[in-house]
Design a protein around this motif. Structure first.
Motif, PDB file in Angstrom:
ATOM      1  N   UNK A  34     135.719 -10.231 -55.485  1.00 55.95           N
ATOM      2  CA  UNK A  34     134.523  -9.561 -55.806  1.00 55.95           C
ATOM      3  C   UNK A  34     134.744  -8.521 -56.834  1.00 55.95           C
ATOM      4  N   UNK A  35     135.237  -7.538 -56.345  1.00 51.74           N
ATOM      5  CA  UNK A  35     135.314  -6.142 -56.997  1.00 51.74           C
ATOM      6  C   UNK A  35     136.019  -6.201 -58.266  1.00 51.74           C
ATOM      7  N   UNK A  36     137.138  -6.974 -58.470  1.00 52.39           N
ATOM      8  CA  UNK A  36     138.020  -6.810 -59.623  1.00 52.39           C
ATOM      9  C   UNK A  36     137.259  -7.818 -60.628  1.00 52.39           C
ATOM     10  N   UNK A  37     136.682  -8.983 -60.386  1.00 53.86           N
ATOM     11  CA  UNK A  37     136.174  -9.748 -61.368  1.00 53.86           C
ATOM     12  C   UNK A  37     134.838  -8.942 -61.786  1.00 53.86           C
ATOM     13  N   UNK A  38     134.069  -8.197 -60.949  1.00 55.22           N
ATOM     14  CA  UNK A  38     132.911  -7.457 -61.352  1.00 55.22           C
ATOM     15  C   UNK A  38     133.550  -6.391 -62.280  1.00 55.22           C
ATOM     16  N   UNK A  39     134.469  -5.768 -61.876  1.00 52.20           N
ATOM     17  CA  UNK A  39     135.199  -4.632 -62.671  1.00 52.20           C
ATOM     18  C   UNK A  39     135.302  -4.958 -64.049  1.00 52.20           C
ATOM     19  N   UNK A  40     135.695  -6.314 -64.187  1.00 48.26           N
ATOM     20  CA  UNK A  40     135.909  -6.713 -65.597  1.00 48.26           C
ATOM     21  C   UNK A  40     134.967  -6.740 -66.517  1.00 48.26           C
ATOM     22  N   UNK A  41     133.775  -6.677 -65.991  1.00 52.56           N
ATOM     23  CA  UNK A  41     132.591  -6.734 -66.683  1.00 52.56           C
ATOM     24  C   UNK A  41     132.513  -5.431 -67.416  1.00 52.56           C
ATOM     25  N   UNK A  42     132.879  -4.396 -66.898  1.00 55.18           N
ATOM     26  CA  UNK A  42     132.695  -3.003 -67.470  1.00 55.18           C
ATOM     27  C   UNK A  42     133.210  -2.777 -68.673  1.00 55.18           C
ATOM     28  N   UNK A  43     134.239  -3.687 -69.176  1.00 56.04           N
ATOM     29  CA  UNK A  43     134.770  -3.667 -70.480  1.00 56.04           C
ATOM     30  C   UNK A  43     133.591  -3.878 -71.414  1.00 56.04           C
ATOM     31  N   UNK A  44     132.651  -4.562 -71.183  1.00 53.65           N
ATOM     32  CA  UNK A  44     131.749  -4.699 -72.135  1.00 53.65           C
ATOM     33  C   UNK A  44     130.759  -3.589 -72.165  1.00 53.65           C
TER      34      UNK A  44
END
Length: 383
Positions: A370-380
């Motif tokens: 959950x956390x890591x995949x969602x965190x990757x969205x922050x790059x946008x």
């Protein structure tokens, strides 16, 4: 005025801060699971270090973003707020609300009873209003404090001129200590001054001063934090305050709450703990050398620091000395395991390790699924 090119290096990942997160969450877990065996205020110290760290990181982010957007209409306040809140939402909300949803479904009593307060990040307000703890969700008060700081702090930093940021942070520190003193003098239940957001702002204020120095007064930052002696002095101060807490007479709580409390514990302990966080984090930003460098940068510390949010969020549901019932699945699992291997009952170390392993396993699953995949969205949504 810094250019965007000078802003990015200021936001680079600071490796040793992951190690600091590990130390802070380790203090909390150790304190909460060793109640009745070792009585040291390590949990409170760990939470305070997290508050100082949050003050440093969000101030660094917000001031850098403000500088970068300063040439846009209205100073870029729209993008400034949008980027901050989207990134905070992606980091904090998904696993928090999923945890509440699951605990509600399995009928965790305090979650069922106070779901509205929990959903609004108002756990600490519930405690203050009802003058009551909340069972296995007690620890969520600190997450509520952080979210409440996020509601006003971005706007405060945007509209306060840069040169006034240290003064503003100083007023936060003074005001927070003064509020705790007023609550103490009024003989309010001690935990009201412990869990309410305004009474925690000295920690965030010190973190903000540290971020300001890091961004705009790097020489001063280096002069202050390159000397490890200040960290040792702050640790000595904390030991003095906690010792005086035990030595000075206790003030009876107006509602009969147990515990040895007086002006040292209720007013000064958090400030002393905040100074430890201040000098520990500042030194880690520069970079510890020697044994401390290994402690903070070894793979275990780094990994545990990355999953520290999950460790903190889940640990009280895995086991809580005061509130976990004998029928709880973790207690039943431990009982079954110790019946199969009786030597495990020879020391509490084994039971502690069992709960730690479960908590790490849950935090690991949470991180990778959950956390890591969602965190990757922050790059946008970059600053």
């Amino acid at each position: 005025m810094p250019t965007s090119a000078s802003v990015r290096p200021a936001l680079n990942h600071l490796q040793q801060l992951d190690g600091i997160r590990f130390i802070a969450v380790g203090m909390v877990l150790f304190d909460h699971w060793m109640v009745g065996r070792i009585e040291l205020p390590l949990g409170a110290l760990g939470v305070t270090i997290f508050f100082v760290l949050s003050g440093f990181l969000i101030t660094r982010i917000l001031l850098s973003s403000k500088d970068k957007l300063s040439n846009q209409p209205n100073g870029g306040i729209g993008k400034y707020l949008k980027t901050f809140y989207i990134r905070r939402t992606l980091r904090i909300f998904p696993i928090y609300y999923l945890t509440l949803f699951i605990l509600y479904l399995v009928n965790e009593p305090p979650v069922r009873r106070t779901i509205g307060w929990l959903a609004l990040y108002a756990t600490n307000l519930y405690m203050a209003r009802h003058v009551s703890w909340m069972g296995t969700v007690d620890h969520l008060w600190s997450l509520a404090v952080e979210e409440q700081v996020y509601l006003f702090f971005p706007l405060l930093l945007f509209f306060v001129p840069r040169r006034w940021v240290p003064l503003t942070a100083g007023l936060m520190i003074i005001g927070s200590v003064a509020l705790r003193y007023v609550l103490y003098q009024a003989r309010m239940p001690w935990f009201i001054g412990y869990v309410t957001m305004p009474a925690c702002l000295d920690s965030f204020g010190l973190g903000a001063i540290m971020a300001f120095w890091w961004l705009y007064e790097r020489e001063r930052f280096g002069n202050v934090f390159s000397r490890t002696r200040w960290l040792w002095i702050s640790i000595a101060l904390f030991i003095i305050v906690t010792t005086l807490t035990k030595v000075l007479p206790a003030i009876p709580d107006s509602r009969g709450w147990a515990g040895h409390h007086n002006i040292m514990s209720d007013v000064w302990e958090r400030l002393a703990a905040s100074f430890i966080g201040f000098f520990l984090i500042g030194r880690a930003v520069i970079g510890f050398k020697g044994p401390m460098k290994w402690i903070l940068e070894n793979p275990v510390s780094q990994y545990m620091g990355r999953i520290s949010y999950g460790l903190y969020l889940f640990h009280n549901f895995v086991f809580n000395v005061f509130h976990t019932q004998p029928t709880h699945f973790t207690v039943r699992a431990w009982r079954r395991l110790s019946e199969m291997m009786p030597f495990l009952n020879s020391s509490y170390f084994f039971q502690f390790s069992f709960y730690l392993a479960l908590t790490v396993a849950l935090a690991t699953i949470s991180w990778f699924l959950i956390e890591k995949p969602v965190n990757n969205l922050k790059d946008r949504f970059s600053y």
